[in-house]
Each structure stands twice: as structure tokens, then as C-alpha cells.
Design an enzyme around this catalytic site. Sequence first.
Site, PDB file in Angstrom:
ATOM      1  N   HIS A   7       0.839  -1.202   0.000  1.00  0.00           N
ATOM      2  CA  HIS A   7       0.000   0.000   0.000  1.00  0.00           C
ATOM      3  C   HIS A   7       0.877   1.255   0.000  1.00  0.00           C
ATOM      4  O   HIS A   7       1.741   1.402   0.857  1.00  0.00           O
ATOM      5  CB  HIS A   7      -0.902   0.029   1.245  1.00  0.00           C
ATOM      6  CG  HIS A   7      -2.069  -0.895   1.152  1.00  0.00           C
ATOM      7  ND1 HIS A   7      -3.181  -0.796   1.946  1.00  0.00           N
ATOM      8  CD2 HIS A   7      -2.313  -1.944   0.319  1.00  0.00           C
ATOM      9  CE1 HIS A   7      -4.048  -1.738   1.625  1.00  0.00           C
ATOM     10  NE2 HIS A   7      -3.544  -2.461   0.651  1.00  0.00           N
ATOM     11  N   TYR A  51      -9.088   5.455   7.666  1.00  0.00           N
ATOM     12  CA  TYR A  51      -9.168   5.842   9.080  1.00  0.00           C
ATOM     13  C   TYR A  51     -10.245   6.924   9.167  1.00  0.00           C
ATOM     14  O   TYR A  51     -10.113   7.980   8.522  1.00  0.00           O
ATOM     15  CB  TYR A  51      -7.835   6.425   9.565  1.00  0.00           C
ATOM     16  CG  TYR A  51      -6.732   5.397   9.725  1.00  0.00           C
ATOM     17  CD1 TYR A  51      -5.941   5.015   8.644  1.00  0.00           C
ATOM     18  CD2 TYR A  51      -6.472   4.815  10.965  1.00  0.00           C
ATOM     19  CE1 TYR A  51      -4.923   4.088   8.797  1.00  0.00           C
ATOM     20  CE2 TYR A  51      -5.445   3.876  11.123  1.00  0.00           C
ATOM     21  CZ  TYR A  51      -4.680   3.523  10.032  1.00  0.00           C
ATOM     22  OH  TYR A  51      -3.670   2.604  10.187  1.00  0.00           O
ATOM     23  N   PRO A  89      -3.250   1.059  18.852  1.00  0.00           N
ATOM     24  CA  PRO A  89      -3.003   0.495  17.516  1.00  0.00           C
ATOM     25  C   PRO A  89      -3.209   1.452  16.348  1.00  0.00           C
ATOM     26  O   PRO A  89      -2.901   1.098  15.217  1.00  0.00           O
ATOM     27  CB  PRO A  89      -3.999  -0.673  17.423  1.00  0.00           C
ATOM     28  CG  PRO A  89      -5.025  -0.397  18.449  1.00  0.00           C
ATOM     29  CD  PRO A  89      -4.392   0.417  19.513  1.00  0.00           C
ATOM     30  N   LYS A 131       1.931   0.473  14.909  1.00  0.00           N
ATOM     31  CA  LYS A 131       3.363   0.459  15.250  1.00  0.00           C
ATOM     32  C   LYS A 131       3.820  -0.727  16.116  1.00  0.00           C
ATOM     33  O   LYS A 131       5.015  -1.009  16.195  1.00  0.00           O
ATOM     34  CB  LYS A 131       3.731   1.753  15.998  1.00  0.00           C
ATOM     35  CG  LYS A 131       3.676   2.985  15.133  1.00  0.00           C
ATOM     36  CD  LYS A 131       4.908   3.104  14.246  1.00  0.00           C
ATOM     37  CE  LYS A 131       4.749   4.114  13.155  1.00  0.00           C
ATOM     38  NZ  LYS A 131       4.533   3.557  11.822  1.00  0.00           N
ATOM     39  N   TYR A 191       4.105   7.234   9.547  1.00  0.00           N
ATOM     40  CA  TYR A 191       3.335   6.011   9.279  1.00  0.00           C
ATOM     41  C   TYR A 191       4.210   4.950   8.606  1.00  0.00           C
ATOM     42  O   TYR A 191       4.145   3.781   8.976  1.00  0.00           O
ATOM     43  CB  TYR A 191       2.114   6.347   8.414  1.00  0.00           C
ATOM     44  CG  TYR A 191       1.092   5.233   8.403  1.00  0.00           C
ATOM     45  CD1 TYR A 191       0.086   5.170   9.364  1.00  0.00           C
ATOM     46  CD2 TYR A 191       1.125   4.225   7.439  1.00  0.00           C
ATOM     47  CE1 TYR A 191      -0.842   4.143   9.365  1.00  0.00           C
ATOM     48  CE2 TYR A 191       0.209   3.192   7.432  1.00  0.00           C
ATOM     49  CZ  TYR A 191      -0.785   3.164   8.398  1.00  0.00           C
ATOM     50  OH  TYR A 191      -1.697   2.131   8.410  1.00  0.00           O
TER      51      TYR A 191
HETATM   52  P1  RFL Z   1       2.821 -11.034  22.003  1.00  0.00           P
HETATM   53  O1  RFL Z   1       2.293 -11.161  20.602  1.00  0.00           O
HETATM   54  O2  RFL Z   1       1.873 -10.655  23.071  1.00  0.00           O
HETATM   55  O3  RFL Z   1       3.522 -12.437  22.366  1.00  0.00           O
HETATM   56  C1  RFL Z   1       3.963 -12.734  23.660  1.00  0.00           C
HETATM   57  C2  RFL Z   1       3.955 -14.234  23.856  1.00  0.00           C
HETATM   58  O4  RFL Z   1       4.452 -14.556  25.152  1.00  0.00           O
HETATM   59  C3  RFL Z   1       3.627 -15.571  25.734  1.00  0.00           C
HETATM   60  N1  RFL Z   1       3.748 -15.474  27.187  1.00  0.00           N
HETATM   61  C4  RFL Z   1       4.425 -16.363  27.954  1.00  0.00           C
HETATM   62  N2  RFL Z   1       5.118 -17.458  27.626  1.00  0.00           N
HETATM   63  C5  RFL Z   1       5.691 -18.161  28.643  1.00  0.00           C
HETATM   64  N3  RFL Z   1       5.586 -17.800  29.964  1.00  0.00           N
HETATM   65  C6  RFL Z   1       4.901 -16.701  30.319  1.00  0.00           C
HETATM   66  N4  RFL Z   1       4.812 -16.351  31.607  1.00  0.00           N
HETATM   67  C7  RFL Z   1       4.295 -15.929  29.305  1.00  0.00           C
HETATM   68  N5  RFL Z   1       3.549 -14.803  29.295  1.00  0.00           N
HETATM   69  C8  RFL Z   1       3.225 -14.543  28.014  1.00  0.00           C
HETATM   70  C9  RFL Z   1       2.232 -15.248  25.205  1.00  0.00           C
HETATM   71  O5  RFL Z   1       1.375 -16.382  25.255  1.00  0.00           O
HETATM   72  C10 RFL Z   1       2.544 -14.806  23.782  1.00  0.00           C
HETATM   73  O6  RFL Z   1       2.500 -15.887  22.866  1.00  0.00           O
HETATM   74  O7  RFL Z   1       4.033  -9.981  22.068  1.00  0.00           O
HETATM   75  P2  RFL Z   1       5.187  -9.685  21.002  1.00  0.00           P
HETATM   76  O8  RFL Z   1       5.781 -10.960  20.460  1.00  0.00           O
HETATM   77  O9  RFL Z   1       6.070  -8.686  21.628  1.00  0.00           O
HETATM   78  O10 RFL Z   1       4.422  -9.023  19.753  1.00  0.00           O
HETATM   79  C11 RFL Z   1       3.809  -7.760  19.843  1.00  0.00           C
HETATM   80  C12 RFL Z   1       2.610  -7.668  18.894  1.00  0.00           C
HETATM   81  O11 RFL Z   1       1.784  -8.784  19.124  1.00  0.00           O
HETATM   82  C13 RFL Z   1       1.807  -6.363  19.101  1.00  0.00           C
HETATM   83  O12 RFL Z   1       2.672  -5.280  19.314  1.00  0.00           O
HETATM   84  C14 RFL Z   1       0.906  -6.022  17.882  1.00  0.00           C
HETATM   85  O13 RFL Z   1      -0.076  -6.995  17.704  1.00  0.00           O
HETATM   86  C15 RFL Z   1       0.235  -4.651  18.066  1.00  0.00           C
HETATM   87  N6  RFL Z   1      -0.715  -4.321  16.984  1.00  0.00           N
HETATM   88  C16 RFL Z   1      -0.271  -3.834  15.760  1.00  0.00           C
HETATM   89  N7  RFL Z   1       1.056  -3.687  15.530  1.00  0.00           N
HETATM   90  C17 RFL Z   1       1.501  -3.274  14.288  1.00  0.00           C
HETATM   91  O14 RFL Z   1       2.721  -3.131  14.119  1.00  0.00           O
HETATM   92  N8  RFL Z   1       0.635  -3.017  13.247  1.00  0.00           N
HETATM   93  C18 RFL Z   1      -0.719  -3.146  13.406  1.00  0.00           C
HETATM   94  O15 RFL Z   1      -1.454  -2.967  12.439  1.00  0.00           O
HETATM   95  C19 RFL Z   1      -1.221  -3.536  14.705  1.00  0.00           C
HETATM   96  N9  RFL Z   1      -2.536  -3.697  14.925  1.00  0.00           N
HETATM   97  C20 RFL Z   1      -2.096  -4.495  17.204  1.00  0.00           C
HETATM   98  C21 RFL Z   1      -2.992  -4.152  16.148  1.00  0.00           C
HETATM   99  C22 RFL Z   1      -2.603  -4.985  18.408  1.00  0.00           C
HETATM  100  C23 RFL Z   1      -3.966  -5.126  18.591  1.00  0.00           C
HETATM  101  N10 RFL Z   1      -4.413  -5.635  19.842  1.00  0.00           N
HETATM  102  C24 RFL Z   1      -5.314  -6.693  19.959  1.00  0.00           C
HETATM  103  C25 RFL Z   1      -3.755  -5.215  21.045  1.00  0.00           C
HETATM  104  C26 RFL Z   1      -4.355  -4.291  16.311  1.00  0.00           C
HETATM  105  C27 RFL Z   1      -4.859  -4.742  17.551  1.00  0.00           C
HETATM  106  C28 RFL Z   1      -6.350  -4.802  17.695  1.00  0.00           C
HETATM  107  C1  PHB Z   2      -5.250  -4.166  11.219  1.00  0.00           C
HETATM  108  O1  PHB Z   2      -5.402  -4.477  10.023  1.00  0.00           O
HETATM  109  O2  PHB Z   2      -5.495  -4.975  12.131  1.00  0.00           O
HETATM  110  C2  PHB Z   2      -4.803  -2.795  11.551  1.00  0.00           C
HETATM  111  C3  PHB Z   2      -4.401  -1.928  10.556  1.00  0.00           C
HETATM  112  C4  PHB Z   2      -3.993  -0.650  10.869  1.00  0.00           C
HETATM  113  C5  PHB Z   2      -3.985  -0.236  12.188  1.00  0.00           C
HETATM  114  C6  PHB Z   2      -4.360  -1.106  13.198  1.00  0.00           C
HETATM  115  C7  PHB Z   2      -4.774  -2.394  12.885  1.00  0.00           C
HETATM  116  O3  PHB Z   2      -3.613   1.039  12.476  1.00  0.00           O
END
Ligand code: RFL
Ligand code: PHB
Length: 394
Positions: free
Chosen positions: A72, A201, A293, A297, A385
Amino acid sequence: MRTQVAIIGAGPSGLLLGQLLHKAGIDAIVLERQTGDYVLTRIRAGVLEQVCIDLLDEAGVSERMHKEGLVHGGFDMLFKGERHRIDMNHLTGGKNVMVYGQTEVTHDLMDARKAAGLTTIYEAGNVTVHDFDSASPKVRYEKDGQTHEIECDFIAGCDGFHGVCRASAPRSAIREYEKIYPFGWLGILSDTPPVHHELIYANSPRGFALCSQRSQTRSRYYLQVPLTDKVEDWSDEAFWQELRLRLDPEARARLVTGPSIEKSIAPLRSFVTEPMRFGRMFLAGDAAHIVPPTGAKGLNLAATDVKYLSSALTEFYQEKSEAGIDAYSERCLRRIWRAERFSWWFTSLMHRFPENGEIGQKFQEAELDYIINSEAGALSVAENYVGLPLDFGE
Ligand code: RFL
Ligand code: PHB
């Protein structure tokens, strides 16, 4: 059991770190509390920055992403019923982002780990970290009714916001910064074609909405909802109806609805831990910081933390130098604060805050006017971004 680096957590941070260390000839064991299948059911990020794409290339796990991911070069901002495109590609001199789900990234990393015969211990219960203030840290966990111990040189805390590593750092040595927003995001995933070929957005009088996607046949949509709402309060029909009301007439007419395949509510938070190193234990990814989110990032920051950490550990083993591990925390935090600022600002611009009154609304409108009608304003959104380069500020 003995390894060089014990990695706690098999989310994107832990698995990418494992892969980068493997490429550098460093031995690691990954410990995960959940099953692999459970990790893959968590629907989260969707947008990858160029630095994250480059790191997946370096880790040798990007073949499917390049085939299936969607490049994109811009996104739309919807304000006062009108859409305005931010042409990131043009503004930043050719930079883009990649739409490819976190679930797919995790899947590809898990497949690579398995193919290389590397050890991941799933369903590791009651993980505890010990002696990381000495040269011989240990990690203990329970599995199949037995307690096991891993001796290691370093511990990598990649265990997310609710993990055990940050919680085990000495309270006197840690500082935490936090802001909790007064709403959450209700997300829905559906096998329907996206409403638009790029992301939208939307700041509407009824609250924020985001139209995202995973492929040309799979959509991801979000709505700003009160923190008191429960997923059970929202039928699919109620979700689609509310989304329609937050879109412009053209998008409303094009919206294709269908049954949800996932629906969840996520709270929004800004959070940073300082420092990110405690002796021989390092924090990376959501274990150390959370962004709302809106700026997409979180996953991207996790990937860059892990790159700095794998480079530092490689330097330690190959060159017997501690310079990289000494600089790790400061290097990460500079980048993290920049992304925290942008995520907070973009969240403040795009959501509705009735508590800020009419003047708050007028400030938002003036800010958008600036972004749309000044190249400097638009460039500021675009360059943040698409993300900072890995060596920014060096
Ligand atoms: P995670 O993915 O939470 O993984 C951590 C892992 O550790 C395990 N764990 C344990 N294991 C052993 N012993 C313990 N005591 C433990 N405690 C926990 C867990 O089970 C898990 O498997 O962290 P990590 O790897 O640092 O990754 C981070 C990302 O997941 C997170 O930053 C992103 O998902 C955030 N995010 C987005 N980031 C982007 O860069 N672009 C996006 O478009 C974006 N959209 C989002 C998002 C996060 C969202 N939510 C649900 C918070 C959209 C949403 C809705
Ligand atoms: C997503 O596709 O889950 C998504 C995309 C952009 C954002 C957050 C989440 O800023």
C-alpha cells in the site's frame, strides 16, 4: 538443559529473535505458555513497515509475504464526511507499507523454526527467571507434571504485556510510564471483500472507525467503543450497522457484510518501561512497551527491538564485545518514544473525546485542515506512518 539464549514467549518478537539468532549461529530455546495453535488464533496487527519487511527477508521467512502481502502506497483519512488520501509513497520518496497479518508472520516463523529443527517448548507452565544479575541466569518451567531448568547466558523477555520477565525485574530499577485511553477497539474479521483498496481511518461524530484488510477477500474492521461494552453486546448486524453510520456515502454503498469469523475488544494504552535491560535479561516487544493500535506500530517496534538485540548478542559472541548489549536499551527507547508519540497523536486526532468539549473538536478539525492543505503536515503523517529507518539518528 543448557542454551545460549532462553527466549520467553513465542509471539512475533520471540520467534523472530530465535530466527535471527539461528542465522548468526547462536543457540536458543523458546518457551511458550500457550499451544502453537492458540498463539495463531490471536488476530492482531496487519500493517508492516519497510524495516519489518527487511527483517523478515533477513530471517529468511518472507517468501509467502512477498507473494500474498498487499503493498500500500497510501491511506485515506475520513473527516466531516469527506475522504482525503495521504499519498505516502509520493510524500516519502517511494516508501510503502505491506498489509500482511501478524497471524501469517507468526505462521511463517513457526514453520521456519520447525524446518530448522529448533526447540520450542509449548505449554510451558509457571515459567520463572532467576540469577539474571549474574553470568549464569536460569529459567525454570513446569511441563507434564515436572519442573525443568534451563541454564543460559542471557534471557530474552519476549513474553508480551502480561509476561513474567518485566514483572521479575527489581522494582527499584524500573520506571513505567502509562496512559490508558477512555475507549477500546471492537474488531471484526470477515471473509468479505474490503470496502476500499487501501485503509480508511475515519473520525465520525459517532466515533472512530478503521477499514482494514488481510487480502482481497478478507476484511478487518474496527470501531471505537466505550470501555464498558462487551463483545456479547455486539451482534454482527449491530456492528455492520454502526460501521455504515461512521463511513462516507460512497464507502457505505460499497460495504459488503457477512458473518464474523472473529470479534474482540482491545483496550487502548500507551506504556513504556525504562530501562529494557536488567543485567543479563532483556525485554523486547510488548513486554516493554504498548502503543494504541491507531499508528500500526506495535509489531513493527517489536521487530526492531529484536533486531537490535540479535545484533548486540551476535557482537557479544563473535567479537567478545559488550558495547551492543550496553547500548541496547537506549537504542530501542529512542525509537520507541518516537513511535509512542506518533501513536498517541494519531489516536488523539482520529477518535472522539466528548470530554474535551467543542473546542477539542475544533482543534481536531484545524489539525486535519493543516494535514490536508500543507505538504509539511501531510509529510509528517506519512513519514511517521511508513516508519523510521533502522539506523535513524545514528
Ligand atoms: P505477544 O504477541 O503478546 O507475544 C507474547 C507471547 O508470550 C507468551 N507469554 C508467555 N510465555 C511463557 N511464559 C509466560 N509467563 C508468558 N507470558 C506470556 C504469550 O502467550 C505470547 O504468545 O508480544 P510480542 O511478540 O512482543 O508481539 C507484539 C505484537 O503482538 C503487538 O505489538 C501487535 O499486535 C500490536 N498491533 C499492531 N502492531 C503493528 O505493528 N501493526 C498493526 O497494524 C497492529 N494492529 C495491534 C494491532 C494490536 C492489537 N491488539 C489486539 C492489542 C491491532 C490490535 C487490535
Ligand atoms: C489491522 O489491520 O489490524 C490494523 C491496521 C492498521 C492499524 C491497526 C490495525 O492502524
